[in-house]
Design a protein around this motif. Sequence first.
Motif, PDB file in Angstrom:
ATOM      1  N   MET A  43      65.494  24.053  -8.694  1.00  0.00           N
ATOM      2  CA  MET A  43      66.342  23.881  -9.850  1.00  0.00           C
ATOM      3  C   MET A  43      66.229  25.136 -10.718  1.00  0.00           C
ATOM      4  N   SER A  44      67.375  25.679 -11.120  1.00  0.00           N
ATOM      5  CA  SER A  44      67.361  26.883 -11.948  1.00  0.00           C
ATOM      6  C   SER A  44      66.831  26.551 -13.346  1.00  0.00           C
ATOM      7  N   VAL A  45      66.387  27.581 -14.041  1.00  0.00           N
ATOM      8  CA  VAL A  45      65.872  27.396 -15.397  1.00  0.00           C
ATOM      9  C   VAL A  45      66.976  26.841 -16.301  1.00  0.00           C
ATOM     10  N   ARG A  46      68.196  27.343 -16.152  1.00  0.00           N
ATOM     11  CA  ARG A  46      69.306  26.865 -16.985  1.00  0.00           C
ATOM     12  C   ARG A  46      69.598  25.383 -16.725  1.00  0.00           C
ATOM     13  N   THR A  47      69.566  24.981 -15.469  1.00  0.00           N
ATOM     14  CA  THR A  47      69.803  23.575 -15.119  1.00  0.00           C
ATOM     15  C   THR A  47      68.693  22.700 -15.691  1.00  0.00           C
ATOM     16  N   GLN A  48      67.465  23.160 -15.554  1.00  0.00           N
ATOM     17  CA  GLN A  48      66.330  22.420 -16.098  1.00  0.00           C
ATOM     18  C   GLN A  48      66.442  22.304 -17.615  1.00  0.00           C
ATOM     19  N   LEU A  49      66.813  23.397 -18.269  1.00  0.00           N
ATOM     20  CA  LEU A  49      66.975  23.391 -19.718  1.00  0.00           C
ATOM     21  C   LEU A  49      68.108  22.445 -20.132  1.00  0.00           C
ATOM     22  N   ASP A  50      69.216  22.468 -19.398  1.00  0.00           N
ATOM     23  CA  ASP A  50      70.335  21.561 -19.689  1.00  0.00           C
ATOM     24  C   ASP A  50      69.875  20.108 -19.659  1.00  0.00           C
ATOM     25  N   ARG A  51      69.076  19.770 -18.649  1.00  0.00           N
ATOM     26  CA  ARG A  51      68.591  18.401 -18.499  1.00  0.00           C
ATOM     27  C   ARG A  51      67.659  18.023 -19.651  1.00  0.00           C
TER      28      ARG A  51
ATOM     29  N   ILE B  32      58.480  21.103 -20.774  1.00  0.00           N
ATOM     30  CA  ILE B  32      58.886  22.121 -21.753  1.00  0.00           C
ATOM     31  C   ILE B  32      57.872  23.259 -21.774  1.00  0.00           C
ATOM     32  N   THR B  33      56.597  22.925 -21.779  1.00  0.00           N
ATOM     33  CA  THR B  33      55.545  23.948 -21.787  1.00  0.00           C
ATOM     34  C   THR B  33      55.646  24.846 -20.561  1.00  0.00           C
ATOM     35  N   ALA B  34      55.944  24.265 -19.406  1.00  0.00           N
ATOM     36  CA  ALA B  34      56.009  25.014 -18.151  1.00  0.00           C
ATOM     37  C   ALA B  34      57.344  25.716 -17.925  1.00  0.00           C
ATOM     38  N   LEU B  35      58.320  25.498 -18.796  1.00  0.00           N
ATOM     39  CA  LEU B  35      59.653  26.073 -18.629  1.00  0.00           C
ATOM     40  C   LEU B  35      59.578  27.596 -18.573  1.00  0.00           C
ATOM     41  N   ASP B  36      60.157  28.168 -17.514  1.00  0.00           N
ATOM     42  CA  ASP B  36      60.202  29.622 -17.377  1.00  0.00           C
ATOM     43  C   ASP B  36      61.192  30.206 -18.375  1.00  0.00           C
ATOM     44  N   SER B  37      61.074  31.498 -18.615  1.00  0.00           N
ATOM     45  CA  SER B  37      62.009  32.181 -19.508  1.00  0.00           C
ATOM     46  C   SER B  37      63.386  32.264 -18.874  1.00  0.00           C
ATOM     47  N   LEU B  38      64.399  32.171 -19.714  1.00  0.00           N
ATOM     48  CA  LEU B  38      65.766  32.378 -19.251  1.00  0.00           C
ATOM     49  C   LEU B  38      65.940  33.857 -18.919  1.00  0.00           C
ATOM     50  N   PRO B  39      66.693  34.164 -17.880  1.00  0.00           N
ATOM     51  CA  PRO B  39      66.905  35.576 -17.534  1.00  0.00           C
ATOM     52  C   PRO B  39      67.486  36.351 -18.720  1.00  0.00           C
ATOM     53  N   GLY B  40      66.840  37.451 -19.058  1.00  0.00           N
ATOM     54  CA  GLY B  40      67.315  38.305 -20.135  1.00  0.00           C
ATOM     55  C   GLY B  40      66.903  37.879 -21.539  1.00  0.00           C
TER      56      GLY B  40
ATOM     57  N   THR C  21      60.583  36.444 -28.121  1.00  0.00           N
ATOM     58  CA  THR C  21      60.700  35.752 -29.409  1.00  0.00           C
ATOM     59  C   THR C  21      61.698  34.604 -29.317  1.00  0.00           C
ATOM     60  N   ALA C  22      62.842  34.858 -28.682  1.00  0.00           N
ATOM     61  CA  ALA C  22      63.869  33.814 -28.551  1.00  0.00           C
ATOM     62  C   ALA C  22      63.361  32.644 -27.703  1.00  0.00           C
ATOM     63  N   MET C  23      62.618  32.931 -26.657  1.00  0.00           N
ATOM     64  CA  MET C  23      62.082  31.846 -25.814  1.00  0.00           C
ATOM     65  C   MET C  23      61.006  31.060 -26.553  1.00  0.00           C
ATOM     66  N   ILE C  24      60.189  31.741 -27.327  1.00  0.00           N
ATOM     67  CA  ILE C  24      59.158  31.040 -28.102  1.00  0.00           C
ATOM     68  C   ILE C  24      59.818  30.119 -29.128  1.00  0.00           C
ATOM     69  N   ALA C  25      60.862  30.605 -29.799  1.00  0.00           N
ATOM     70  CA  ALA C  25      61.587  29.773 -30.767  1.00  0.00           C
ATOM     71  C   ALA C  25      62.218  28.571 -30.069  1.00  0.00           C
TER      72      ALA C  25
ATOM     73  N   TYR D 181      71.312  26.721 -31.862  1.00  0.00           N
ATOM     74  CA  TYR D 181      71.223  28.143 -32.243  1.00  0.00           C
ATOM     75  C   TYR D 181      70.152  28.848 -31.409  1.00  0.00           C
ATOM     76  N   SER D 182      68.971  28.228 -31.300  1.00  0.00           N
ATOM     77  CA  SER D 182      67.867  28.836 -30.564  1.00  0.00           C
ATOM     78  C   SER D 182      68.194  28.987 -29.086  1.00  0.00           C
ATOM     79  N   ARG D 183      68.900  28.018 -28.548  1.00  0.00           N
ATOM     80  CA  ARG D 183      69.298  28.079 -27.139  1.00  0.00           C
ATOM     81  C   ARG D 183      70.287  29.214 -26.912  1.00  0.00           C
ATOM     82  N   THR D 184      71.249  29.377 -27.799  1.00  0.00           N
ATOM     83  CA  THR D 184      72.213  30.469 -27.686  1.00  0.00           C
ATOM     84  C   THR D 184      71.500  31.815 -27.798  1.00  0.00           C
ATOM     85  N   ALA D 185      70.560  31.921 -28.729  1.00  0.00           N
ATOM     86  CA  ALA D 185      69.808  33.163 -28.895  1.00  0.00           C
ATOM     87  C   ALA D 185      69.003  33.485 -27.642  1.00  0.00           C
TER      88      ALA D 185
END
Length: 196
Positions: free
Chosen positions: A1-9, A37-45, A49-53, A189-193
Amino acid sequence: MSVRTQLDRIVHLLESRQPLPELRPDKVWNAALDEEITALDSLPGASSTAMIALKAGLHLCNDSLDRSHSYSQEIEDDAAGCYWHGLMHRMEGDYSNSKYWFYQAGSHPAMHSIGPKAAEWISRGIDGIAAAHQDRMIELLREMQHQHVWNSGLLTDAIELQESGRAAESTRGVLQYLQRHELIELLAYSRTAANG
């Protein structure tokens, strides 16, 4: 499952929570989701700071105050980090500390989308509440109703009043909705950032 798909869920689960989260939660809503959530990888790019937020927000929307606090403390020089930090302190009942962090966040861009939507929602229900209660809570709600830019301190004052027992229990649901709305808008907002 991609990070974006996991985040969407994860976001879908948090946004569709029922019943509304408590104003001052005393435990994590979903412990398994908290680990995810803790184990969630960073979104590409995404910047760190944005991922921590984003993680601070995801944890807070899951009522995981301690983990959210740890993340927001890592980015105290960032407006979103300060905003998440303030929300966490409000949810733990440390209202003056909450307001300090809202001040540090400044006029955060999310406040521009929160204010009008919250004002519209309050406008639809204020008359029924006001008919039953003539007190400080109604004054605070009316002030929130007329905001163009959201003032998190007003909601903090209303929640403090509610939690002190000096407000009618019938306003609790209104405050729960407003706090949830604020959390979801800042999460968006944080997700868009983080998406760059």
